[in-house]
Design a protein around this motif. Structure first.
Motif, short mmCIF file in Angstrom:
data_model
loop_
_atom_site.label_atom_id
_atom_site.label_comp_id
_atom_site.label_asym_id
_atom_site.label_seq_id
_atom_site.Cartn_x
_atom_site.Cartn_y
_atom_site.Cartn_z
N ALA A 1 0.83 -1.21 0.00
CA ALA A 1 0.00 0.00 0.00
C ALA A 1 0.86 1.26 0.00
N ASP A 2 2.04 1.19 0.61
CA ASP A 2 2.96 2.34 0.61
C ASP A 2 3.29 2.78 -0.81
N VAL B 1 0.47 5.09 -2.13
CA VAL B 1 0.45 6.38 -1.43
C VAL B 1 1.64 7.24 -1.83
N PHE B 2 2.85 6.68 -1.75
CA PHE B 2 4.04 7.48 -1.99
C PHE B 2 4.25 7.81 -3.47
N VAL C 1 1.71 10.76 -3.88
CA VAL C 1 2.19 11.99 -3.25
C VAL C 1 3.47 12.48 -3.93
#
Length: 156
Positions: free
Chosen positions: A135-136, A139-140, A143
């Protein structure tokens, strides 16, 4: 150089650097990911790890590597003596994308893993998965990609 060429060159450089560093980490860690077999300190459980570290262990190896790469990405600020929101957005966006690409390339290029073993069953240090990736990553990349695009497009 046109804007799209600048963006493409920046992203290509990030991919190249991520590839190089993934090769370095494969040499250092071998088949044991997340510094499992390295002679370094580890904090396995702490409430802040859930917020800032994706519930993964914090290791001395990772603390120093992340700090080192943050310093390296800031080198142009010290070479040229200029800092701005635009530059910081590009640095932090590039750093976020770099770490996700580097992590993924570690699996792809590591003879002990490959894409066939890129799954929660074989990668226990990534605790949360979505759409077949940690999941990181989602998100990253979102972003970091947004920060990069803003640094090129919105802040002139």
């Amino acid at each position: 150089m046109m804007l799209w060429q600048q963006i493409a060159a920046f992203i290509a450089w990030i991919i190249f650097c991520a590839w190089l560093f993934a090769r370095v980490e494969i040499e250092i860690e071998g088949p044991a990911g997340w510094a499992a077999n390295l002679p370094t300190w580890r904090v396995e459980e702490h409430p802040l790890l859930d917020w800032f570290w994706g519930s993964r262990a914090m290791t001395g190896y990772h603390a120093w590597m992340f700090s080192f790469m943050l310093a390296i990405f800031h080198l142009p600020v010290f070479v040229f003596g200029t800092v701005s929101w635009k530059i910081e957005a590009r640095i932090f966006g590039g750093l976020m994308v770099f770490w996700i690409l580097e992590d993924f390339l570690w699996f792809v290029l590591n003879p002990a893993f490959g894409l066939a073993r890129f799954s929660p069953e074989h990668v226990p240090w990534h605790k949360r998965w979505a759409w077949r990736v940690p999941a990181d990553y989602i998100v990253f990349l979102a972003v970091g990609g947004s920060l990069i695009m803003c640094s090129f497009l919105l802040v002139r």
